[in-house]
Design a protein around this motif. Sequence first.
Motif, PDB file in Angstrom:
ATOM      1  N   LEU A   2      39.813  32.668  86.664  1.00 33.61           N
ATOM      2  CA  LEU A   2      38.391  32.915  86.500  1.00 33.61           C
ATOM      3  C   LEU A   2      38.298  34.095  85.540  1.00 33.61           C
ATOM      4  O   LEU A   2      38.773  35.193  85.848  1.00 33.61           O
ATOM      5  N   ILE A   3      37.736  33.845  84.360  1.00 33.61           N
ATOM      6  CA  ILE A   3      37.703  34.893  83.339  1.00 33.61           C
ATOM      7  C   ILE A   3      36.280  35.184  82.884  1.00 33.61           C
ATOM      8  O   ILE A   3      35.393  34.337  82.986  1.00 33.61           O
ATOM      9  N   GLU A   4      36.094  36.388  82.402  1.00 30.82           N
ATOM     10  CA  GLU A   4      34.836  36.751  81.772  1.00 30.82           C
ATOM     11  C   GLU A   4      34.898  36.212  80.343  1.00 30.82           C
ATOM     12  O   GLU A   4      35.845  36.485  79.610  1.00 30.82           O
ATOM     13  N   LEU A   5      33.895  35.434  79.955  1.00 33.16           N
ATOM     14  CA  LEU A   5      33.923  34.775  78.652  1.00 33.16           C
ATOM     15  C   LEU A   5      33.933  35.759  77.489  1.00 33.16           C
ATOM     16  O   LEU A   5      34.629  35.547  76.492  1.00 33.16           O
ATOM     17  N   ALA A   6      33.193  36.826  77.583  1.00 35.44           N
ATOM     18  CA  ALA A   6      33.051  37.749  76.454  1.00 35.44           C
ATOM     19  C   ALA A   6      34.352  38.479  76.134  1.00 35.44           C
ATOM     20  O   ALA A   6      34.712  38.654  74.972  1.00 35.44           O
TER      21      ALA A   6
END
Length: 136
Positions: A122-126
Amino acid sequence: MKRLLLAAALATVAVSAAGTAEARDNHRHDRHDHKAERDYWKDRQKAERRARKDYEKAERDYRKAVREDEKAYRRWARGQHLPVEYRQPRYYVHDYRSHGWDAPPAGYTYVRPDPQDDTYYLIELASGLVSRILGD
């Protein structure tokens, strides 16, 4: 006495001429040696440059192969950043409900960088910051 002086002068000229001819031959020989030595060093420098280029190319190829292997088998930990190339839609996991996961928060998505590995992130897109690791 004149004959003796004349004979001595002729002998001196003869010895001098022989010495000059010998010196001329030695000089020619020395020039040939210098040219041969200069050619040797030029050839050696060319060979060393060629060897250095081959070595550098082999090193670049090796580093490239290592980087490609690292991408394929790399695992990231929470708090690390996934490279930009893994933040592309083809790595997104859209069927998260089939895995029993909740919908990702706004600005986050699930990714699976390696299809042969059952590790999901689960990653932060930015930024690509890994906030959770799921699966394996």
